[in-house]
Design a protein around this motif. Sequence first.
Motif, mmCIF file in Angstrom:
data_model
loop_
_atom_site.group_PDB
_atom_site.id
_atom_site.type_symbol
_atom_site.label_atom_id
_atom_site.label_comp_id
_atom_site.label_asym_id
_atom_site.label_seq_id
_atom_site.Cartn_x
_atom_site.Cartn_y
_atom_site.Cartn_z
ATOM 1 N N GLU A 8 25.570 41.882 7.379
ATOM 2 C CA GLU A 8 24.385 41.051 7.636
ATOM 3 C C GLU A 8 24.175 40.861 9.136
ATOM 4 O OE1 GLU A 8 20.906 39.156 6.871
ATOM 5 O OE2 GLU A 8 22.122 40.384 5.544
ATOM 6 N N THR A 9 25.253 40.695 9.894
ATOM 7 C CA THR A 9 25.141 40.585 11.353
ATOM 8 C C THR A 9 24.504 41.847 11.929
ATOM 9 O OG1 THR A 9 27.012 39.074 11.544
ATOM 10 C CG2 THR A 9 26.457 40.368 13.514
ATOM 11 N N ARG A 11 22.448 43.916 10.397
ATOM 12 C CA ARG A 11 21.016 43.884 10.039
ATOM 13 C C ARG A 11 20.241 42.944 10.975
ATOM 14 N NH1 ARG A 11 23.513 43.711 5.062
ATOM 15 N NH2 ARG A 11 23.243 45.609 3.849
ATOM 16 N N LYS A 12 20.830 41.788 11.266
ATOM 17 C CA LYS A 12 20.173 40.810 12.132
ATOM 18 C C LYS A 12 20.061 41.317 13.570
ATOM 19 C CE LYS A 12 21.290 36.671 9.485
ATOM 20 N NZ LYS A 12 22.076 35.416 9.462
ATOM 21 N N ALA A 15 17.147 43.696 13.599
ATOM 22 C CA ALA A 15 15.901 42.919 13.522
ATOM 23 C C ALA A 15 15.606 42.256 14.862
ATOM 24 C CB ALA A 15 16.008 41.875 12.416
ATOM 25 N N ALA A 16 16.640 41.779 15.546
ATOM 26 C CA ALA A 16 16.458 41.132 16.852
ATOM 27 C C ALA A 16 15.968 42.131 17.898
ATOM 28 C CB ALA A 16 17.761 40.471 17.298
ATOM 29 N N ASP A 21 14.434 39.776 20.608
ATOM 30 C CA ASP A 21 15.217 38.543 20.653
ATOM 31 C C ASP A 21 16.541 38.807 21.364
ATOM 32 O OD1 ASP A 21 16.527 36.151 20.277
ATOM 33 O OD2 ASP A 21 16.139 36.052 18.115
ATOM 34 N N PHE A 24 19.534 36.367 20.795
ATOM 35 C CA PHE A 24 20.340 36.565 19.587
ATOM 36 C C PHE A 24 21.372 37.667 19.802
ATOM 37 C CE2 PHE A 24 21.572 38.600 15.701
ATOM 38 C CZ PHE A 24 21.935 37.530 14.917
#
Length: 122
Positions: A8-9, A11-12, A15-16, A21, A24
């Motif tokens: 999940e990290t 994936r994030k 996305a960032a 971002d 992040f």
Amino acid sequence: MAEANRAETIRKIFAAYLSNDREFVENAFSEEFRFTSPFDDNIDKATYFARCWQSSDWIERHELERILVEGDQAFVTYRCTAKGGKSFCNTEFLVFDGDKVKRIDVYFGATYQDGKFVRQQL
């Protein structure tokens, strides 16, 4: 950190990148972060952001094709498509230290323009 949380990290982080971002991503990387690619040899976190961070407005999309996590190590293979029709596939090897990414090694794959293979020059 559970393997599902590390996936999940990842994936994030992707996305960032798309949403620019930087904060992040900086927080997702450990202070000991190192980055290696065909253009960079074991650079530190500050050098990575000075040299490699750029606006993602040229990216149309990322397609994460696979994420494989085993313990504190992971591989992610993805296709990146630029707004001008160029696309490429890369694989990244990540090493985690707790919940932070400590290292990324990038391996470049094939490049395409409008769906056709483009031979890379050395």
